[in-house]
Design a protein around this motif. Structure first.
Motif, mmCIF file in Angstrom:
data_model
loop_
_atom_site.group_PDB
_atom_site.id
_atom_site.type_symbol
_atom_site.label_atom_id
_atom_site.label_comp_id
_atom_site.label_asym_id
_atom_site.label_seq_id
_atom_site.Cartn_x
_atom_site.Cartn_y
_atom_site.Cartn_z
ATOM 1 N N GLY A 263 30.801 47.953 42.941
ATOM 2 C CA GLY A 263 30.123 47.209 41.901
ATOM 3 C C GLY A 263 30.801 47.217 40.547
ATOM 4 O O GLY A 263 30.157 46.921 39.544
ATOM 5 N N HIS A 264 32.086 47.536 40.491
ATOM 6 C CA HIS A 264 32.746 47.659 39.189
ATOM 7 C C HIS A 264 33.753 46.534 38.984
ATOM 8 O O HIS A 264 34.720 46.417 39.719
ATOM 9 C CB HIS A 264 33.466 49.001 39.069
ATOM 10 N N VAL A 265 33.514 45.724 37.983
ATOM 11 C CA VAL A 265 34.447 44.674 37.594
ATOM 12 C C VAL A 265 34.580 44.706 36.075
ATOM 13 O O VAL A 265 33.580 44.786 35.357
ATOM 14 C CB VAL A 265 33.972 43.274 38.048
ATOM 15 N N THR A 266 35.811 44.670 35.590
ATOM 16 C CA THR A 266 36.080 44.682 34.151
ATOM 17 C C THR A 266 36.354 43.262 33.683
ATOM 18 O O THR A 266 37.110 42.534 34.329
ATOM 19 C CB THR A 266 37.304 45.567 33.844
ATOM 20 N N SER A 267 35.777 42.856 32.574
ATOM 21 C CA SER A 267 36.037 41.512 32.071
ATOM 22 C C SER A 267 37.491 41.390 31.629
ATOM 23 O O SER A 267 38.122 42.376 31.235
ATOM 24 C CB SER A 267 35.114 41.197 30.891
ATOM 25 N N GLU A 268 38.019 40.177 31.673
ATOM 26 C CA GLU A 268 39.405 39.958 31.278
ATOM 27 C C GLU A 268 39.616 40.294 29.805
ATOM 28 O O GLU A 268 40.651 40.835 29.427
ATOM 29 C CB GLU A 268 39.819 38.510 31.560
ATOM 30 N N ARG A 269 38.644 40.004 28.971
ATOM 31 C CA ARG A 269 38.800 40.306 27.544
ATOM 32 C C ARG A 269 38.894 41.810 27.320
ATOM 33 O O ARG A 269 39.724 42.288 26.541
ATOM 34 C CB ARG A 269 37.637 39.724 26.748
ATOM 35 N N THR A 270 38.046 42.580 27.995
ATOM 36 C CA THR A 270 38.115 44.039 27.886
ATOM 37 C C THR A 270 39.446 44.549 28.419
ATOM 38 O O THR A 270 40.072 45.433 27.828
ATOM 39 C CB THR A 270 36.959 44.687 28.657
ATOM 40 N N ALA A 271 39.884 43.975 29.543
ATOM 41 C CA ALA A 271 41.181 44.387 30.112
ATOM 42 C C ALA A 271 42.308 44.108 29.132
ATOM 43 O O ALA A 271 43.255 44.901 29.018
ATOM 44 C CB ALA A 271 41.426 43.653 31.430
ATOM 45 N N PHE A 272 42.224 42.987 28.402
ATOM 46 C CA PHE A 272 43.279 42.679 27.430
ATOM 47 C C PHE A 272 43.288 43.690 26.287
ATOM 48 O O PHE A 272 44.353 44.086 25.808
ATOM 49 C CB PHE A 272 43.125 41.271 26.859
ATOM 50 N N LEU A 273 42.107 44.093 25.815
ATOM 51 C CA LEU A 273 42.056 45.088 24.737
ATOM 52 C C LEU A 273 42.688 46.404 25.185
ATOM 53 O O LEU A 273 43.409 47.058 24.428
ATOM 54 C CB LEU A 273 40.608 45.316 24.298
ATOM 55 N N VAL A 274 42.428 46.801 26.432
ATOM 56 C CA VAL A 274 43.056 48.009 26.980
ATOM 57 C C VAL A 274 44.567 47.812 27.085
ATOM 58 O O VAL A 274 45.356 48.710 26.752
ATOM 59 C CB VAL A 274 42.455 48.353 28.359
ATOM 60 N N GLY A 297 34.942 36.801 21.503
ATOM 61 C CA GLY A 297 34.128 37.348 22.578
ATOM 62 C C GLY A 297 33.107 36.375 23.127
ATOM 63 O O GLY A 297 32.247 36.763 23.924
ATOM 64 N N LYS A 298 33.199 35.102 22.725
ATOM 65 C CA LYS A 298 32.247 34.103 23.233
ATOM 66 C C LYS A 298 32.479 33.827 24.715
ATOM 67 O O LYS A 298 31.581 33.386 25.422
ATOM 68 C CB LYS A 298 32.357 32.813 22.427
ATOM 69 N N VAL A 299 33.726 34.044 25.160
ATOM 70 C CA VAL A 299 34.041 33.937 26.585
ATOM 71 C C VAL A 299 34.779 35.208 27.000
ATOM 72 O O VAL A 299 35.449 35.848 26.183
ATOM 73 C CB VAL A 299 34.920 32.702 26.900
ATOM 74 N N SER A 300 34.628 35.588 28.244
ATOM 75 C CA SER A 300 35.272 36.811 28.726
ATOM 76 C C SER A 300 36.617 36.528 29.394
ATOM 77 O O SER A 300 37.434 37.432 29.564
ATOM 78 C CB SER A 300 34.361 37.537 29.722
ATOM 79 N N GLU A 301 36.854 35.264 29.758
ATOM 80 C CA GLU A 301 38.115 34.896 30.405
ATOM 81 C C GLU A 301 39.231 34.819 29.362
ATOM 82 O O GLU A 301 39.042 34.318 28.257
ATOM 83 C CB GLU A 301 37.963 33.550 31.102
ATOM 84 N N VAL A 302 40.413 35.335 29.722
ATOM 85 C CA VAL A 302 41.576 35.272 28.837
ATOM 86 C C VAL A 302 42.707 34.562 29.571
ATOM 87 O O VAL A 302 43.272 35.089 30.527
ATOM 88 C CB VAL A 302 42.039 36.677 28.396
ATOM 89 N N ARG A 303 43.021 33.360 29.136
ATOM 90 C CA ARG A 303 44.118 32.593 29.732
ATOM 91 C C ARG A 303 45.406 32.845 28.946
ATOM 92 O O ARG A 303 45.374 33.349 27.824
ATOM 93 C CB ARG A 303 43.778 31.108 29.724
ATOM 94 N N GLY A 304 46.535 32.485 29.533
ATOM 95 C CA GLY A 304 47.817 32.709 28.880
ATOM 96 C C GLY A 304 47.908 32.060 27.520
ATOM 97 O O GLY A 304 48.439 32.636 26.561
#
Length: 441
Positions: A263-274, A297-304
């Motif tokens: 049940g663990h998924v990290t949002s792309e935005r959080t992954a980018f901050l890490v 932070g309005k969207v969690s997806e981070v595109r190139g």
């Protein structure tokens, strides 16, 4: 001088992970009587060249650490007080002298920002990274199984112990370098990196690829101990199950604060901050490198196209975690590994991890399976080494590994492998703490 010119040319022409870390000179390549390359004689020649460049066949991690410490003492000051380079009153000219000595005496090229930005312990770590051919940042090269440290010539009874650490979200081996040197000298230590192509195939593909890499290098009868931090802990259990099914009869798993695999998924935005603030060690809010809705932070997806790659590269160069020669492509490739690993557990079938075997131990942090990613980018002031204590099995892992032993080190998830807690983790890995009893608090 010739080696320096060749090395400089390599750094321009090759990606960072393909640049040779050791260079030697031979008068000729051994040939057979038929004029073809003599593979055995060439292998012997290469071994002798490596020994000559590294300082002899008995050159050890301790030797490197001692040599770096003496260079620090000569130019910067007393290494025992662990003051940073700048706190010691050293300047940029001193940093140039330190870098020159490291290069001339140890064939280790540490970037100036790394020298200036840390203390002697950080410099030793950086020197080991260079010697091992590992990127300064927590970035994966996707090179499969990486040897972090060979076994010493000491206790022969433990020579068959083989540690393999599995990658966290970064997909890189960097986080395990310091930990590898805290394990017994008689143990051999390796780690796996994840390749982007495998990640695109999902969790099972990654596990299969890492299992293949380990099985190709490590004997079936080895005392194989698989471990991993965070996501790496989930990988460690999965790979242990897979290798046990292939005939590795002495395989065990040591999971360091693994998340719930179901049940663990990290949002792309959080992954980018890490990625920015931990992987590249860039201070401040990593969101400043994002553009558009992802920045707020309005969207969690981070595109190139949401990332200001040139600003990110400039900041990473300033911390010594990248070079302008690498360009932005290295960062783009590394980010893709973070991004894919952030959601990799959505393709994990936790039922495949369930079972009494292989033997498994689990070390949980302060928050258990609920990882607080704010700790990844915060200043962690925990300087006192916490004590490891046995705890009652709980959460998803108590059902997945009903026979596992559980222990707790009550510090932030992202501080578990930081000094001084890494010492406690190393002791836990080697059984030098009071063993826990399943089902006891």
């Amino acid at each position: 001088m010739l080696k320096r010119k060749v090395s400089d040319r390599f750094e321009v022409e090759l990606p960072w992970y393909a640049v040779p870390r050791l260079l030697g000179v031979a008068s000729e390549i051994p040939l057979t009587g038929r004029g073809k390359r003599d593979t055995e004689a060439t292998a012997s020649l290469l071994k002798n060249l490596v020994c000559s460049v590294k300082g002899g066949p008995d050159s050890t991690a301790e030797d490197l650490g001692s040599a770096v410490t003496e260079i620090w003492r000569r130019y910067v000051g007393d290494p025992e007080d662990l003051r940073s380079f700048t706190e010691s009153g050293a300047d940029s000219l001193t940093a140039v002298s330190v870098r020159g000595d490291l290069l001339e005496k140890l064939d280790v090229d540490v970037p100036l920002p790394v020298i200036i930005g840390g203390n002697v312990r950080d410099l030793i770590d950086a020197s080991h990274r260079v010697r091992a051919g590992v990127h300064a940042g927590h970035l994966s090269s996707g090179q499969g199984l990486v040897r972090l440290r060979g076994a010493s010539q000491g206790d022969q009874s433990a020579k068959n112990v083989q540690w393999v650490f599995l990658p966290p979200m970064s997909g890189a081996v960097t986080r395990y370098l310091r930990l590898s040197r805290l394990l017994p000298d008689s143990h051999q230590v390796s780690a796996c990196e994840t390749a982007r192509a495998d990640l695109e195939g999902g969790f099972a593909t990654v596990v299969s690829a890492m299992s293949d890499a380990i099985a190709a290098e490590i004997p079936f009868d080895a005392d194989l101990r698989l471990s991993g931090f965070s996501l790496g802990g989930v990988y460690a259990r999965a790979v242990a199950v897979e290798l046990a099914s292939r005939g590795f009869t002495r395989c065990s798993a040591y999971l360091i604060d693994p998340p719930d695999p179901s049940g663990h998924v990290t949002s792309e935005r959080t992954a980018f901050l890490v990625f920015a603030q931990v992987g590249l060690a860039i201070p401040g809010d990593g969101a400043r490198f994002l553009r558009g809705p992802a920045a707020t932070g309005k969207v969690s997806e981070v595109r190139g196209e949401d990332i200001d790659w040139h600003e990110l590269l400039t900041a990473a160069v300033a911390t010594g975690m990248a070079t302008f020669n690498e360009g932005t492509q290295t960062l783009r490739d590394a980010w893709e590994v973070y991004r894919l690993n952030a959601s990799i557990l959505s393709s994990c079938d936790a039922d495949n991890l369930v079972g009494q075997l292989p033997p498994t131990r689990i070390l949980v942090g302060a928050t258990g399976e609920d990882i607080g990613y704010d700790g990844a980018v915060a200043e962690r002031g925990e300087k006192t080494q916490a004590k490891i204590e046995p705890v009652a099995p709980s959460g998803a892992w108590s059902k997945i590994c009903p026979a596992a032993t559980f222990d707790r080190l009550g510090v932030d998830h992202f501080a578990l492998l930081d000094p001084p807690h890494d010492v406690a983790v190393a002791q836990w890995l080697t059984g030098n703490v009071e063993p826990s009893t399943p089902g006891t608090a």
